[in-house]
Design a protein around this motif. Sequence first.
Motif, PDB file in Angstrom:
ATOM      1  N   ILE A   1       3.677   0.451  -7.601  1.00 29.84           N
ATOM      2  CA  ILE A   1       2.887  -0.749  -7.902  1.00 29.84           C
ATOM      3  C   ILE A   1       3.395  -1.943  -7.106  1.00 29.84           C
ATOM      4  N   ALA A   2       4.707  -2.144  -7.081  1.00 30.91           N
ATOM      5  CA  ALA A   2       5.271  -3.276  -6.324  1.00 30.91           C
ATOM      6  C   ALA A   2       4.943  -3.144  -4.843  1.00 30.91           C
TER       7      ALA A   2
ATOM      8  N   LEU B   1       1.247  -4.042  -4.321  1.00 34.38           N
ATOM      9  CA  LEU B   1       1.032  -5.491  -4.453  1.00 34.38           C
ATOM     10  C   LEU B   1       1.522  -6.239  -3.215  1.00 34.38           C
ATOM     11  N   LEU B   2       2.702  -5.895  -2.748  1.00 31.42           N
ATOM     12  CA  LEU B   2       3.260  -6.575  -1.578  1.00 31.42           C
ATOM     13  C   LEU B   2       2.484  -6.239  -0.303  1.00 31.42           C
ATOM     14  N   GLU B   3       2.110  -4.988  -0.140  1.00 29.91           N
ATOM     15  CA  GLU B   3       1.332  -4.580   1.036  1.00 29.91           C
ATOM     16  C   GLU B   3      -0.058  -5.206   1.026  1.00 29.91           C
ATOM     17  N   SER B   4      -0.618  -5.446  -0.157  1.00 32.07           N
ATOM     18  CA  SER B   4      -1.946  -6.066  -0.239  1.00 32.07           C
ATOM     19  C   SER B   4      -1.928  -7.498   0.282  1.00 32.07           C
ATOM     20  N   GLU B   5      -0.735  -8.081   0.356  1.00 30.16           N
ATOM     21  CA  GLU B   5      -0.563  -9.422   0.926  1.00 30.16           C
ATOM     22  C   GLU B   5      -0.228  -9.368   2.409  1.00 30.16           C
ATOM     23  N   GLY B   6      -0.196  -8.151   2.963  1.00 31.38           N
ATOM     24  CA  GLY B   6       0.063  -7.996   4.388  1.00 31.38           C
ATOM     25  C   GLY B   6       1.512  -7.748   4.750  1.00 31.38           C
TER      26      GLY B   6
ATOM     27  N   LEU C   1       5.579 -11.846  -8.998  1.00 29.31           N
ATOM     28  CA  LEU C   1       6.235 -11.097  -7.923  1.00 29.31           C
ATOM     29  C   LEU C   1       6.052 -11.801  -6.588  1.00 29.31           C
ATOM     30  N   LEU C   2       4.820 -12.152  -6.273  1.00 31.12           N
ATOM     31  CA  LEU C   2       4.556 -12.787  -4.977  1.00 31.12           C
ATOM     32  C   LEU C   2       5.243 -14.151  -4.868  1.00 31.12           C
ATOM     33  N   ALA C   3       5.249 -14.911  -5.963  1.00 29.05           N
ATOM     34  CA  ALA C   3       5.920 -16.221  -5.951  1.00 29.05           C
ATOM     35  C   ALA C   3       7.425 -16.048  -5.750  1.00 29.05           C
TER      36      ALA C   3
END
Length: 123
Positions: free
Chosen positions: A21-22, A25-30, A111-113
């Motif tokens: 999942i992590a 999520l991180l890959e979806s932000e490039g 997570l992204l923040a």
Amino acid sequence: MSSDHVLTILLVEDDDGIRTIASVLLESEGHQVFAMATGELAHEWLAQRQPDVLFADVNLPGIGGAELARLARQANPDLRILLTSGEAMPDPAWLASGGHYLNKPYDRRTLLAAIQATAKAVA
């Protein structure tokens, strides 16, 4: 993409579901994510490459996240490190030294923040 810039992230998490999942999520932000299940694998990887951010679970079997962070900082004092755990409290010495910490469970936004704040921090 909402990220400030693309990061290379070494994700170290022994729970397959959380790691997947992590990563997604991180890959979806490039971001480019290298996901590992153990501190030993991550330590070997770090001997040959340097990520922008090391994101590691504190409670890993073998080389735990805090030990991995210590070893990684010895090799690269400027490495940005984000530790996470759902069981352990953050080490006060880690926090006092400016270390970054993310409590589990976390969601996409936190997570992204946390990754962005870690990446921007002065090591």
